[in-house]
Design an enzyme around this catalytic site. Structure first.
Site, PDB file in Angstrom:
ATOM      1  N   SER A 123      91.846 -21.230  89.787  1.00 22.39           N
ATOM      2  CA  SER A 123      91.487 -22.644  89.710  1.00 22.39           C
ATOM      3  C   SER A 123      91.192 -23.036  88.260  1.00 22.39           C
ATOM      4  O   SER A 123      90.424 -22.368  87.578  1.00 22.39           O
ATOM      5  CB  SER A 123      90.259 -22.882  90.586  1.00 22.39           C
ATOM      6  N   GLY A 124      91.807 -24.081  87.838  1.00 23.52           N
ATOM      7  CA  GLY A 124      91.579 -24.574  86.479  1.00 23.52           C
ATOM      8  C   GLY A 124      92.502 -23.954  85.457  1.00 23.52           C
ATOM      9  O   GLY A 124      92.376 -24.191  84.257  1.00 23.52           O
ATOM     10  N   THR A 128      98.436 -27.491  88.358  1.00 22.25           N
ATOM     11  CA  THR A 128      98.796 -28.872  88.697  1.00 22.25           C
ATOM     12  C   THR A 128      99.391 -29.575  87.482  1.00 22.25           C
ATOM     13  O   THR A 128     100.383 -30.293  87.578  1.00 22.25           O
ATOM     14  CB  THR A 128      97.553 -29.617  89.207  1.00 22.25           C
ATOM     15  N   ASN A 173      86.950 -26.815  87.759  1.00 21.10           N
ATOM     16  CA  ASN A 173      88.027 -27.726  87.349  1.00 21.10           C
ATOM     17  C   ASN A 173      87.634 -29.137  87.748  1.00 21.10           C
ATOM     18  O   ASN A 173      87.277 -29.385  88.891  1.00 21.10           O
ATOM     19  CB  ASN A 173      89.324 -27.291  88.063  1.00 21.10           C
ATOM     20  N   SER A 176      90.309 -30.368  90.547  1.00 13.13           N
ATOM     21  CA  SER A 176      90.783 -29.190  91.276  1.00 13.13           C
ATOM     22  C   SER A 176      91.527 -29.617  92.534  1.00 13.13           C
ATOM     23  O   SER A 176      91.066 -30.477  93.285  1.00 13.13           O
ATOM     24  CB  SER A 176      89.588 -28.318  91.626  1.00 13.13           C
ATOM     25  N   SER A 177      92.700 -29.016  92.719  1.00  6.29           N
ATOM     26  CA  SER A 177      93.465 -29.326  93.928  1.00  6.29           C
ATOM     27  C   SER A 177      92.772 -28.630  95.085  1.00  6.29           C
ATOM     28  O   SER A 177      92.614 -27.410  95.074  1.00  6.29           O
ATOM     29  CB  SER A 177      94.889 -28.792  93.805  1.00  6.29           C
ATOM     30  N   GLY A 400      94.321 -22.330  93.392  1.00  9.49           N
ATOM     31  CA  GLY A 400      94.227 -21.030  92.721  1.00  9.49           C
ATOM     32  C   GLY A 400      93.204 -20.114  93.346  1.00  9.49           C
ATOM     33  O   GLY A 400      92.331 -20.536  94.104  1.00  9.49           O
ATOM     34  N   GLU A 402      90.071 -18.137  93.978  1.00  8.67           N
ATOM     35  CA  GLU A 402      88.685 -18.442  93.615  1.00  8.67           C
ATOM     36  C   GLU A 402      87.835 -17.267  94.062  1.00  8.67           C
ATOM     37  O   GLU A 402      87.974 -16.776  95.179  1.00  8.67           O
ATOM     38  CB  GLU A 402      88.228 -19.712  94.321  1.00  8.67           C
TER      39      GLU A 402
HETATM   40  N1  LIG Z   1      99.075 -27.822  79.504  1.00  9.85           N
HETATM   41  C1  LIG Z   1      97.890 -28.385  79.432  1.00  9.85           C
HETATM   42  N2  LIG Z   1      97.586 -29.119  78.350  1.00  9.85           N
HETATM   43  C2  LIG Z   1      96.373 -29.692  78.245  1.00  9.85           C
HETATM   44  N3  LIG Z   1      95.399 -29.577  79.167  1.00  9.85           N
HETATM   45  C3  LIG Z   1      95.643 -28.845  80.265  1.00  9.85           C
HETATM   46  C4  LIG Z   1      96.906 -28.222  80.441  1.00  9.85           C
HETATM   47  N4  LIG Z   1      96.873 -27.583  81.598  1.00  9.85           N
HETATM   48  C5  LIG Z   1      95.636 -27.806  82.122  1.00  9.85           C
HETATM   49  N5  LIG Z   1      94.903 -28.552  81.331  1.00  9.85           N
HETATM   50  C6  LIG Z   1      93.520 -29.002  81.529  1.00  9.85           C
HETATM   51  O1  LIG Z   1      92.941 -28.186  82.487  1.00  9.85           O
HETATM   52  C7  LIG Z   1      92.532 -28.920  83.624  1.00  9.85           C
HETATM   53  C8  LIG Z   1      92.786 -28.140  84.886  1.00  9.85           C
HETATM   54  O2  LIG Z   1      94.158 -27.999  85.093  1.00  9.85           O
HETATM   55  P1  LIG Z   1      94.789 -28.066  86.543  1.00  9.85           P
HETATM   56  O3  LIG Z   1      94.181 -29.124  87.326  1.00  9.85           O
HETATM   57  O4  LIG Z   1      96.224 -28.078  86.367  1.00  9.85           O
HETATM   58  O5  LIG Z   1      94.335 -26.685  87.108  1.00  9.85           O
HETATM   59  P2  LIG Z   1      94.816 -25.995  88.445  1.00  9.85           P
HETATM   60  O6  LIG Z   1      95.381 -24.700  88.045  1.00  9.85           O
HETATM   61  O7  LIG Z   1      95.688 -26.917  89.170  1.00  9.85           O
HETATM   62  O8  LIG Z   1      93.486 -25.767  89.172  1.00  9.85           O
HETATM   63  P3  LIG Z   1      93.162 -25.864  90.738  1.00  9.85           P
HETATM   64  O9  LIG Z   1      93.635 -24.594  91.299  1.00  9.85           O
HETATM   65  O10 LIG Z   1      91.713 -25.997  90.743  1.00  9.85           O
HETATM   66  O11 LIG Z   1      93.875 -27.036  91.201  1.00  9.85           O
HETATM   67  C9  LIG Z   1      93.315 -30.197  83.581  1.00  9.85           C
HETATM   68  O12 LIG Z   1      92.611 -31.232  84.183  1.00  9.85           O
HETATM   69  C10 LIG Z   1      93.467 -30.403  82.094  1.00  9.85           C
HETATM   70  O13 LIG Z   1      92.332 -31.033  81.579  1.00  9.85           O
HETATM   71 MG   LIG Z   2      95.564 -27.923  90.809  1.00  7.95          MG
END
Ligand SMILES: Nc1ncnc2c1ncn2[C@@H]1O[C@H](COP(=O)(O)OP(=O)(O)OP(=O)(O)O)[C@@H](O)[C@H]1O
Ligand SMILES: [Mg+2]
Length: 1005
Positions: A123-124, A128, A173, A176-177, A400, A402
């Site tokens: 996660s994070g 996404t 996050n 977070s999805s 992701g 956790e």
């Molecule tokens: N390539 C990137 N460039 C800039 N910031 C990023 C990038 N990827 C992620 N982030 C930052 O990290 C945060 C978390 O990313 P994201 O929501 O994609 O995580 P996730 O892997 O989908 O987590 P979860 O499993 O909780 O959904 C985003 O809101 C953003 O602020």
């Molecule tokens: Mg996500």
């Protein structure tokens, strides 16, 4: 092959290959396969760190992309970056999520097969975000028609809506999805995105009713309260302050600085309009969202019977209104439970605890099913109604991993899901890879890797797996609790779990409440809670089983497609940019199995290509294969790699493919190709430019020829016209000439005018310039009269001009000449010769006359003087004298003495000879006593002197031009004779007769 030139070329390729290789490696290696210490986790981390510190968040392991969340905007997702990666070979550019997307897209287009991109990580870690970047990349770079823009926009805009309802701020996050998402993007045969389909997995419903400290409920609640218009909130019976709602305030962070709910609300509202939501849909949807908030605020009290009651029905009324149910029915359903005994239904009240459970169950059920409805609704807007064959790229953005200190049922499911996906990855990469070597007949020593199948089995195995045990426990009669489940687990798998599994696995919504919801007038709820469900007495599958089933169907979907992998890594727990937490990352590298992946990649062959494709791409590197290789591709490849100097350990030749062990070999080949491409390009360019220029030249030449032809034509036409005209003129001229003598008529009119004009114009240049010039331009016959007249006019004019130009002096001179002419013309030899000798005023200057003489003559004006020779009348002796003429008389002067004065009245005549001599005899009257006799003189200027004298004397017939001889008086009464004769030389002498003989030379004329 062996020629020197080729050797040099080969060396050059090698050199170039190495140069580019070092350049690539400047910031670590961009493909872990290039790591020397590829088995060392530390080296792996070092490389990741080195690149991360330079903001290079992407690194490959072969074709797998490792992405480290930068937690900051890097400016690497611009339009120009997208263009850069478009259609470029995978390893030609630095690693990027766009390269993965583009590669999948190209392969899909060229091979017409389906693909998926699996994005995993905890996660994070940025899953996404990565999936959104990919979607954007397709939206921007794929070809597009106007009519299909709607489909593209819907694909893009489905995201914010799903995120609003399915994402929440968690400790890990901010976005977070809380559901799993698999999205198919459908492309038509031209590669245009035409539609899509989304499958969602297990939304974390428990979040609707409970959030941990520092976490929030789903975004949509806060967005609605923060951004919703006043009227909407009033309609929903909501206040703006999220603190007022129990379901929103348990995490104590309803207001979060990192999340801009107001802006997000705008985005979501806009997205709703794009994906085809009607006003009615939205009213119903937000009615449900609001009723969940109202539900949370229902408080129960224990009445005297120990049962739950609701003292304040304010919230109930709002829910009833928004969901279209009867408030009292709802109230009863929340506080009572229907128990079905054989034939009758018994309604019994619920305890305080169970009421609260029923309330939360209702909230979760309503929200959960609404989310499913939302996904379906979006799907119906994404559906492409054209059923022709399509290819898809699936994007899997699953929640992701956790790992909490306290792991709930959801975490269990999430982690189970991740294990399954890891299994897929292992199947598809590690296992499949090794299988391929076998198939291609490549010698291979199998690599050991941790196959997590046993974990998956632990969870999902029939009868023995955790889910089976859980299900069993749920339906077991008698008191079943998490504790009993635990015991069972202990017994069966010797593992350890926690509370609430049973409850969440059952996901029980009391039948009573379900009935209420089935009768709701809210159209969305109507679709979510079907009456048929009430009639179906069969037990619904448990959440765990449902999830297991949906996962296995997901895996089926994925297995049929070509995979690409993105492994996301979270650099630190604090969402901070530039912070690289070694421990955390090492852990992720381990559980994501990256080292194993790398090992297989390294031990194996980094790249493989079908012979045909390899040859096609690199054939320009070897003269034998360029431009065409006609033999079997395998032999061509062999020839090619031998030429560019692959070492035996660098490659293996399989049955249908060449296997290249190190990416650097391929990079180097690629670089050499790049280099040779430049040369080829230069050659092609040169040829092409030449071609273009030639084309331009030919066109210009053609144009010039056309121009020339036209111009020549124009000139010729002009010339022809001119000639025609000339012919007419000539003809007219000839006709005029023929008829020139006729009276003026049309036939000769122009000719005559022309002749006249021409003659007159010509005459201009031939007019005589002086009176003496007697030339005259000969006139044509018809102009003779005119010419004569003109000539006369001209002469007259000249004469007049001449006369005007004559001075008085000259006139006198001329008059004198006239007189001379009258006297001598035709009479005396030498006259003609004398004509052009102008007369002088006098031949003696006054200074040459003796002053005494001057004095004597002072009363008379001297008119003329000339030196003369005087001949003695008797002896003809010669004496030098001056003859001086005055107004009154002629004087013969000897120095100071006037020898003889002949007054003009006394002057009888003057004789000269007709021959060319200067003899002059002035006759005086013989009776004149004052005179001694006639005077015989010889004068050089005979004509002048005689003329002057004649003019002064003014007597008619004064001058006598004697022929042969003349008589003169020597003295009164005594005459003498002068005989004139001609001879060979001039002589004057006294002959024997005593006469004066004057011999002159006979003149020719
Ligand atoms: N390539 C990137 N460039 C800039 N910031 C990023 C990038 N990827 C992620 N982030 C930052 O990290 C945060 C978390 O990313 P994201 O929501 O994609 O995580 P996730 O892997 O989908 O987590 P979860 O499993 O909780 O959904 C985003 O809101 C953003 O602020
Ligand atoms: Mg996500």
């Amino acid at each position: 092959m062996g020629s020197k030139k080729e050797e040099v070329r080969r060396k050059h390729i090698r050199l170039h290959m190495e140069g580019a290789l070092t350049a690539r490696d400047k910031v670590g290696v961009q493909d872990f396969v290039l790591l020397d210490a590829y088995t060392s986790e530390s080296a792996f981390l070092d490389n990741l760190r080195k690149r991360f510190s330079e903001n290079l968040i992407y690194t490959y392991i072969g074709s797998l992309l490792v992405s480290v969340n930068p937690y900051q905007e890097l400016g690497i997702y611009t339009l120009s970056q997208m263009e850069l990666y478009q259609g470029v070979n995978f390893f030609e550019l630095p690693p990027h999520v766009y390269a993965i997307a583009d590669n999948a897209y190209r392969m899909m287009c060229s091979e017409l097969n389906n693909h998926f991109i699996l994005i995993s990580g905890e996660s994070g870690a940025g899953k996404t975000e990565a999936s959104k970047k990919i979607l954007q990349y397709f939206a921007v770079t794929c070809p597009m028609t106007e009519s299909l823009q709607v489909a593209r926009d819907r694909l893009l805009f489905s995201n914010p809506v799903l995120e609003a309802f399915g994402n929440a701020k968690t400790l890990r996050n901010d976005n977070s999805s809380r559901f799993g998402k698999y999205m198919d993007i459908q492309f038509d045969f031209k590669g245009i995105p035409v539609g899509g389909h989304i499958i969602s997995y297990l939304i974390e419903k428990s979040r609707v009713v409970y959030q941990n400290q520092g976490e929030r409920n789903f975004h949509i609640f806060y967005q609605l309260l923060e951004g919703g218009e006043e009227e909407l909130l009033a309609y929903l019976g909501l206040e703006r302050d999220p603190q007022l709602y129990k379901y929103l305030s348990q995490g104590r962070c309803a207001k979060e600085s990192s999340v801009n709910d107001k802006n997000d609300w705008k985005t979501v509202s806009n997205a709703f309009s794009v994906i085809d939501f009607t006003k009615d849909d939205l009213e119903n949807l937000f009615g449900i969202v609001a009723s969940v908030l109202h539900l949370g605020n229902i408080c129960f009290e224990e009445n005297q019977q120990g049962c739950a009651s609701v003292p304040d029905t304010h919230e109930i009324k709002w829910i009833a209104k928004l969901l279209g149910v009867h408030p009292w029915v709802l109230l009863e359903a929340l506080t009572h439970r229907k128990i079905e005994a054989k034939t009758e239904e018994v309604i019994c009240p619920l305890t305080l605890e169970l009421s609260a459970y029923a309330r939360d169950a209702m909230a979760k059920a309503v929200y959960g099913r609404t989310f499913t409805w939302l996904v379906n609704k979006i799907n119906s807007s994404l559906v492409n109604k054209d059923f022709t064959g399509k290819t898809v790229i699936g994007l899997l953005d699953i929640y992701g991993f956790e790992v909490f200190d306290k792991n709930g049922f959801e975490q269990f499911c999430i982690n189970y899901c991740n294990e399954k996906l890891q299994q897929l990855l292992i199947e598809r990469t590690l296992k499949a890879e090794q299988a391929e070597y076998e198939m291609e007949g490549i010698e291979w020593e199998p690599i050991q890797y941790f196959n997590n199948k046993i974990i998956c089995d632990l969870v999902e195995e029939r009868h023995k797996g955790i889910i089976s045990i859980l299900d069993e426990e749920c339906i077991r009669p008698g008191p079943a609790t998490d504790l009993s489940f635990l015991e069972r687990l202990e017994e069966r798998v010797g593992k350890h779990a926690h509370f609430e599994f049973l409850e969440k696995n059952n996901d029980l919504l009391y039948r009573h409440l379900k009935e209420v919801l089935c009768r709701s007038k809210n159209r969305i709820l109507k679709e979510c809670f079907l009456v048929a469900e009430l009639e179906n007495r069969r037990r619904a599958p448990t959440v765990g089983t449902q999830f297991k089933n949906s996962l296995s169907s997901l895996l089926e979907i994925l297995i049929s497609k070509e995979p690409s992998y993105i492994r996301c890594i979270k650099p630190n727990e604090r969402k901070e940019p530039s912070k690289f937490d070694d421990f955390l990352i090492r852990h992720q590298v381990k559980y994501l199995g990256l080292m194993e992946h790398l090992r297989v990649r390294r031990a194996g062959f980094a790249y493989r290509r079908k012979y045909e494709h390899f040859l096609q791409r690199y054939k320009s590197l070897c003269p034998d294969t360029w431009p065409h290789w006609h033999g079997p591709p395998e032999e061509g490849v062999e020839r090619l790699i031998k030429y560019i100097g692959y070492k035996p350990e660098e490659y293996k030749l399989g049955r249908t493919k060449i296997f290249i062990r190190f990416p650097r070999t391929l990079f180097a080949t690629e670089d050499a190709f790049e280099f040779s491409k430049h040369q080829l390009v230069a050659r092609i360019q040169a040829t092409y430019k030449g071609c273009l220029e030639r084309r331009v030249y030919v066109r210009k030449r053609q144009a010039a020829i056309t121009l020339e032809a036209h111009w020549r034509g124009a000139l010729a036409r002009k010339e022809a016209k001119r000639r025609k005209w000339a012919v007419q003129i000539v003809r007219k001229f000839i006709k005029g000439f023929i008829n020139r003598n006729k009276p003026l008529c049309p036939d000769n009119e122009e000719f005559i005018v022309f002749v006249r004009k021409n003659y007159i114009l010509n005459l201009r240049y031939h007019v005589p310039k002086s009176v003496l010039d007697k030339s005259w331009l000969r006139p044509p016959g018809i102009l003779e009269t005119a010419s004569d007249l003109l000539r006369k006019m001209c002469t007259r004019n000249l004469v007049r001009k001449y006369c005007r130009g004559i001075t008085a002096e000259r006139r006198t001179l001329m008059q004198e000449k006239v007189v001379t002419s009258e006297i001598f013309r035709g009479k005396k030899e030498g006259y003609a010769e004398s004509l052009n000798q102008p007369f002088a005023n006098s031949r003696i200057d006054e200074g040459d006359i003796n002053p005494k003489v001057l004095q004597l003559l002072s009363s008379e004006k001297i008119q003329y003087g000339v030196p003369v020779i005087k001949y003695d009348r008797k002896g003809f002796k010669t004496r030098q004298r001056q003859l001086i003429l005055t107004q009154k008389a002629a004087y013969v002067v000897e120095l100071a003495k006037i020898k003889q004065k002949i007054e003009y009245p006394a002057l009888k005549g003057v004789s000269t000879s007709s021959l060319s001599n200067g003899i002059l005899v002035i006759h005086v009257s013989p009776a004149d006593i004052k005179q001694k006799g006639d005077v015989i003189l010889q004068c050089e200027h005979i004509f002048e002197a005689v003329t002057k004298l004649a003019m002064l004397v003014k007597k008619e017939n004064l001058i006598n031009v004697a022929q042969g001889s003349l008589q003169f008086y020597i003295s009164p009464g005594k005459e003498g004779t002068i005989v004139f004769d001609t001879g060979p030389e001039e002589q004057i002498y006294k002959d024997k007769n005593g006469q004066l003989t004057v011999v002159s030379i006979r003149m020719k004329s």
